[in-house]
Design an enzyme around this catalytic site. Structure first.
Site, short mmCIF file in Angstrom:
data_model
loop_
_atom_site.label_atom_id
_atom_site.label_comp_id
_atom_site.label_asym_id
_atom_site.label_seq_id
_atom_site.Cartn_x
_atom_site.Cartn_y
_atom_site.Cartn_z
N GLY A 7 12.94 5.56 2.43
CA GLY A 7 14.08 4.64 2.52
C GLY A 7 13.72 3.31 3.18
N THR A 97 20.63 13.67 -1.93
CA THR A 97 19.63 12.94 -1.14
C THR A 97 19.56 13.46 0.30
N THR A 123 22.49 10.28 12.89
CA THR A 123 23.58 9.37 13.29
C THR A 123 24.53 9.99 14.31
N ASP A 124 25.20 9.12 15.06
CA ASP A 124 26.22 9.59 16.01
C ASP A 124 27.39 10.28 15.30
N GLU A 125 27.57 9.96 14.00
CA GLU A 125 28.75 10.46 13.30
C GLU A 125 28.75 11.99 13.16
N TYR A 149 29.89 12.03 4.26
CA TYR A 149 28.63 11.44 4.73
C TYR A 149 28.13 12.14 5.99
N ALA A 151 28.99 14.94 7.28
CA ALA A 151 28.72 16.37 7.06
C ALA A 151 27.34 16.55 6.41
N LYS A 153 24.79 14.49 6.75
CA LYS A 153 23.77 14.18 7.77
C LYS A 153 23.66 15.35 8.76
N ASN A 178 26.14 2.70 15.60
CA ASN A 178 26.22 1.67 14.54
C ASN A 178 25.22 0.53 14.74
N ARG A 213 33.40 1.46 17.92
CA ARG A 213 32.03 1.83 17.59
C ARG A 213 31.12 1.31 18.71
N ASN A 248 36.91 -2.70 16.40
CA ASN A 248 36.56 -3.51 15.21
C ASN A 248 37.14 -4.92 15.34
P1 NAD Z 1 20.67 1.99 3.69
O1 NAD Z 1 21.76 2.54 2.83
O2 NAD Z 1 20.65 0.52 3.98
O3 NAD Z 1 19.23 2.35 3.08
C1 NAD Z 1 18.95 3.60 2.52
C2 NAD Z 1 17.65 3.49 1.73
O4 NAD Z 1 17.32 4.80 1.25
C3 NAD Z 1 17.73 2.56 0.53
O5 NAD Z 1 16.59 1.74 0.46
C4 NAD Z 1 17.77 3.52 -0.67
O6 NAD Z 1 17.20 2.97 -1.85
C5 NAD Z 1 16.96 4.68 -0.13
N1 NAD Z 1 17.29 5.96 -0.78
C6 NAD Z 1 18.53 6.46 -1.03
N2 NAD Z 1 18.42 7.64 -1.66
C7 NAD Z 1 17.10 7.90 -1.78
C8 NAD Z 1 16.36 9.00 -2.33
N3 NAD Z 1 16.96 10.04 -2.89
N4 NAD Z 1 15.01 8.93 -2.27
C9 NAD Z 1 14.37 7.85 -1.74
N5 NAD Z 1 15.02 6.80 -1.23
C10 NAD Z 1 16.38 6.82 -1.24
O7 NAD Z 1 20.74 2.82 5.05
P2 NAD Z 1 20.44 2.36 6.55
O8 NAD Z 1 21.67 1.78 7.12
O9 NAD Z 1 19.17 1.62 6.58
O10 NAD Z 1 20.24 3.79 7.23
C11 NAD Z 1 18.95 4.41 7.26
C12 NAD Z 1 19.07 5.77 7.92
O11 NAD Z 1 19.58 5.63 9.23
C13 NAD Z 1 20.03 6.72 7.19
O12 NAD Z 1 19.48 8.00 7.24
C14 NAD Z 1 21.30 6.65 8.01
O13 NAD Z 1 22.02 7.86 7.93
C15 NAD Z 1 20.74 6.43 9.39
N6 NAD Z 1 21.62 5.70 10.33
C16 NAD Z 1 22.18 4.51 9.97
C17 NAD Z 1 22.98 3.83 10.89
C18 NAD Z 1 23.60 2.50 10.56
O14 NAD Z 1 24.38 1.98 11.37
N7 NAD Z 1 23.29 1.88 9.43
C19 NAD Z 1 23.20 4.36 12.17
C20 NAD Z 1 22.60 5.60 12.49
C21 NAD Z 1 21.81 6.25 11.56
O1 TDX Z 2 35.81 -3.46 5.24
C1 TDX Z 2 35.76 -2.76 6.26
N1 TDX Z 2 36.78 -2.82 7.17
C2 TDX Z 2 36.82 -2.06 8.30
O2 TDX Z 2 37.77 -2.14 9.09
C3 TDX Z 2 34.65 -1.87 6.54
C4 TDX Z 2 33.50 -1.77 5.58
C5 TDX Z 2 34.70 -1.13 7.69
N2 TDX Z 2 35.74 -1.19 8.55
C6 TDX Z 2 35.74 -0.37 9.77
C7 TDX Z 2 35.47 1.11 9.57
C8 TDX Z 2 34.75 1.49 10.84
O3 TDX Z 2 35.70 1.77 11.86
O4 TDX Z 2 34.64 -0.84 10.57
C9 TDX Z 2 33.97 0.24 11.23
C10 TDX Z 2 32.52 0.27 10.78
O5 TDX Z 2 32.50 0.65 9.42
P1 TDX Z 2 31.13 0.80 8.60
O6 TDX Z 2 30.37 -0.47 8.69
O7 TDX Z 2 31.45 1.35 7.26
O8 TDX Z 2 30.33 1.86 9.50
P2 TDX Z 2 30.68 3.36 9.98
O9 TDX Z 2 31.65 4.00 9.08
O10 TDX Z 2 31.03 3.29 11.44
O11 TDX Z 2 29.24 4.05 9.78
C11 TDX Z 2 28.04 3.34 10.15
O12 TDX Z 2 27.54 3.77 11.38
C12 TDX Z 2 26.92 5.03 11.43
C13 TDX Z 2 26.97 3.45 9.07
O13 TDX Z 2 27.50 3.03 7.83
C14 TDX Z 2 26.43 4.83 8.99
O14 TDX Z 2 25.36 4.89 8.04
C15 TDX Z 2 25.90 5.23 10.34
O15 TDX Z 2 25.48 6.56 10.32
#
Ligand code: NAD
Ligand code: TDX
Length: 340
Positions: A7, A97, A123-125, A149, A151, A153, A178, A213, A248
């Protein structure tokens, strides 16, 4: 050390690869399926780096993963479907995935006899939602995921734990709050609000906007993943967070203020079903065992992030127009083979 980063074309994975190539002499293989969230352009400046190679493929592809695993020591698994709203629309790719893919990686790591560490990025979720007065999540808390999602993870975390208990696999699980920062796909709260603000569109706030968050700058999370890889205790779980709880509405007001825009751009919309109210992380274990702590304040991180989106219009305009999906064909002469 030879590392398989999965990823790596996503938001956190691409920042992690950048950090590794800047600070270490490791050989990196980036396995990414290039789903809608994967963007090769996020790493286009590093394509020719001698310690980096990209492989397009899925983590649930057993043959491909087995072959790659024979060539590496360690794994850092970022690959996932990561957007809660999409999991509410259709959970199937989250199961394929996040759940099945993780098990394929674990099996292949074991069969190849990899000598390093398997870092699973979670993730914290997975802990569920906190009431206003409840203490922050600890690694020993029970898992109460509320969305498809989270569940999926939580399921992947449990498969990692089982691999450690049953086979003694050297697994380290990280759980982070986040993230925000450069290269985040504009479906997530912070980049969506910045881009809508820049484009003069309304800023959609779910429900009453009082959901909380804990925000962490992406580089702080990446440093944590690197510490887990290099110093993590096998079988351990480490929480990471920014020690920065915000509603937020507070986050959105900060963005509007930096952009010099009015709060009239905010529009309250229908709430997300099952919307978690509050997350907060107790990070004392990571601070103690990994000597890790978040270094970037929200004030600095959000300024830098807004500036990055202002300065890198090209990057997100190509996402919005869909042009970023053509980059693979231009570079590799092959079709992506998946629908956006
Ligand atoms: P993202 O959605 O930006 O990136 C996910 C990447 O995984 C993409 O490049 C996608 O092409 C690749 N991918 C998806 N399915 C795949 C598969 N089957 N095989 C190979 N590659 C695949 O996600 P992110 O925000 O960078 O999150 C990365 C990791 O961190 C995730 O596991 C997510 O659960 C975790 N995480 C994210 C956050 C957050 O705030 N974004 C917080 C805590 C944990
Ligand atoms: O348009 C929006 N309006 C809004 O109010 C969006 C996209 C989100 N929100 C709210 C929902 C949440 O309370 O903002 C907060 C953050 O939302 P997201 O950016 O979708 O994040 P969240 O659902 O908290 O999950 C994120 O943090 C934990 C990441 O997407 C996950 O991948 C990670 O595991």
């Amino acid at each position: 050390m030879k590392i398989l980063v999965t990823g790596g074309c996503g938001f956190i994975g691409s920042n992690f690869i950048r950090l590794l190539l800047d600070s270490r002499d490791y050989e990196i293989t980036n396995l990414d399926a290039l789903t809608y969230a994967g963007n090769l352009e996020s790493l286009s400046d590093l394509e020719d780096h001698p310690n980096y190679r990209f492989v397009k493929g899925r983590i649930e592809d057993r043959d491909l993963v087995a072959e790659l695993m024979r060539q590496v020591d360690s794994v850092v698994n970022f690959a996932a479907e990561s957007h809660v709203d999409r999991s509410i629309q259709d959970a199937s790719s989250f199961i394929t995935t996040n759940v099945m893919g993780t098990q394929v990686l674990l099996d292949a790591f074991r069969r190849a006899g990899c000598k390093g560490v398997f870092v699973h990025v979670s993730t914290d979720e997975v802990y569920g939602s906190l009431a206003p007065d409840e203490p922050a999540f600890k690694e020993t808390d029970s898992l109460y995921p509320n969305s498809p999602y989270s569940a999926s993870k939580a399921s992947s975390d449990l498969l990692c734990r089982a691999a450690w208990k049953t086979f003694g696999l050297p697994v380290v699980i990280t759980r982070c709050s986040n993230n925000y920062g450069p290269y985040q796909f504009p479906e997530k709260l912070i980049p969506l609000m910045i881009i809508n603000g820049l484009e003069g569109r309304k800023l959609p706030v779910y429900g009453d906007g009082q959901n909380i968050r804990d925000w962490i700058f992406v580089l702080d999370h990446c440093r944590g993943c690197l510490a887990a890889l290099e110093k993590g205790r096998k079988g351990a779980i480490y929480n990471f967070g920014g020690r920065c709880e915000k509603t937020n509405m507070e986050v959105i007001r900060s963005i509007l203020e930096i952009l010099g825009l009015s709060e009239e751009m905010i529009e309250f919309v229908k709430d997300r079903p099952g919307h978690d109210r509050r997350y907060a992380m107790d990070t004392s274990l990571a601070m103690r065992e990994l000597d890790w702590r978040p270094e970037v304040s929200f004030e600095r991180g959000i300024e830098d992030t807004v500036k990055w989106y202002v300065d890198n219009r090209y990057w997100w305009e190509r996402i919005i127009s869909g042009q970023y999906r053509n980059y693979y064909r231009v570079q590799y002469g092959k079709d992506l083979g998946v629908k956006p």
